[in-house]
Design an enzyme around this catalytic site. Structure first.
Site, short mmCIF file in Angstrom:
data_model
loop_
_atom_site.label_atom_id
_atom_site.label_comp_id
_atom_site.label_asym_id
_atom_site.label_seq_id
_atom_site.Cartn_x
_atom_site.Cartn_y
_atom_site.Cartn_z
CG ASP A 217 40.51 63.78 -38.91
OD1 ASP A 217 41.55 63.14 -39.19
OD2 ASP A 217 39.83 63.54 -37.90
CG ASN B 200 43.93 59.87 -46.68
OD1 ASN B 200 43.56 59.13 -47.59
ND2 ASN B 200 43.27 59.96 -45.53
NE ARG C 163 45.52 63.31 -55.59
CZ ARG C 163 45.21 62.97 -54.36
NH1 ARG C 163 45.08 61.67 -54.04
NH2 ARG C 163 45.02 63.87 -53.41
CE1 TYR D 257 52.84 59.62 -31.71
CE2 TYR D 257 54.62 58.72 -30.39
CZ TYR D 257 54.15 59.69 -31.26
OH TYR D 257 54.96 60.71 -31.66
#
Length: 339
Positions: A77, A118, A125, A164
């Protein structure tokens, strides 16, 4: 390993997914759009990682890709952080049909916001390029048509579609702030109505609704009087646009509209599908849905200039392919029920 056979329309495109093979992460890779993207990337010789929690995506969408050694599935997820080695990231993870995102509005908003954070952290990174699948819904119920990327929209932030609409708007904000603050290499593409094989029969979108109803000779249901317009882009055209965008260079961040500027009233679409399926369905009207846009038509001049892209698949051709897909699915379901 079995040979890869692209679909007939897709095979007409040049391979623009990159001359140098890359390791590519596709968030939401088992969804309608994500699975087509995974397929095209594999065709281009890339190593593809499909990340999906299968809340709206389906394993069957990518089952045919599993034999390829360059393809891997991670069940995860995007609302939780993840660490994947990838040079290119496509963030396509989000419920996209009204029944799906209204079923879990809080989860939808968090998928778009936390999922963007995320994915952007991972891109930062890795020093990766990251491509966001945004949406024409950022324009809300537009007061100007066609919609240009400079238009800031007319969105209801407290309505039933806001989870949304505002989720995607917030994700765009995050993408550009990560770009300005941390130098992350971003692309933001705004998707207009897209259709084609692998849509879910029950996803609540107008093309799948009309086709399934017509094939079953059920009433074709239009919300409102049918004068509202949409612009429908076949899935292969859309994926081609995103692949070109991903290779466009760091200065081409977007946002860029990706869709078909050919506008059609919803009532006309229903009549076209009824005729193409030789259906006995009646067209019936139900009350208009709250905040349902009256017009959807992209200005694609930026995509034409920056990407050399425009849709190539005519609506009748794309609908024919989509009808064939749903005919096969419904026939298979009947056989399964009879066993």
């Amino acid at each position: 390993m079995r040979s890869f056979v692209p679909n007939e329309i897709c095979s007409g495109y040049d391979n623009l997914s990159g001359r140098t093979p890359k390791k590519v992460l596709v968030n939401g890779g088992a969804g309608f759009l994500g699975s087509h993207l995974c397929e095209r990337l594999l065709k281009g010789g890339h190593e593809v990682i499909c990340l999906d929690n299968f809340s709206t995506g389906r394993r069957s969408n990518v089952h045919h890709l599993r034999p390829f050694s360059r393809f891997r599935i991670i069940e995860h997820d995007v609302r939780s952080p993840f660490d994947v080695d990838a040079a290119l990231i496509f963030n396509f993870a989000s419920p996209a049909s009204p029944p799906d995102y209204q079923r879990d509005p809080v989860g939808t908003l968090l998928t778009n916001v936390l999922g963007a954070v995320n994915a952007l952290d991972l891109a930062r990174r890795n020093g990766a390029t990251i491509v966001q699948s945004s949406t024409s819904e950022v324009y809300g119920d537009p007061e100007h048509s066609p919609q240009r990327e400079s238009y800031c929209g007319n969105v209801n932030p407290v309505g039933p579609r806001a989870c949304y609409d505002e989720g995607k708007r917030s994700a765009e904000t995050l993408f550009f702030d990560y770009h300005r603050t941390y130098g992350v290499d971003i692309r933001v593409g705004r998707i207009f109505n897209t259709y084609g094989p692998r849509m879910r029969p029950d996803d609540g979108r107008v093309v799948s609704n009309f086709i399934v109803q017509a094939l079953q000779n059920k009433n074709i249901t239009i919300y409102g009087d049918g004068s509202q317009t949409r612009s429908f882009c076949y899935v292969d055209d859309l994926i081609e646009g995103f692949l070109r965008f991903s290779n466009a260079g760091k200065k081409c961040t977007g946002p860029i509209n990706l869709g078909n500027p050919a506008e059609i009233p919803v009532r006309q679409l229903a009549e076209m599908i009824r005729e193409m399926t030789n259906s006995r369905s009646r067209i019936v009207h139900l009350p208009r849905v709250t905040d349902d846009p009256k017009q959807r038509r992209p200005d694609i001049s930026r995509a034409q200039a920056k990407l050399g892209w425009q849709p190539r698949v005519a609506l009748e051709v794309g609908l024919g392919k989509t009808i064939e897909y749903f005919e096969a699915r419904l026939s298979a379901a009947k056989v399964a029920e009879a066993v």
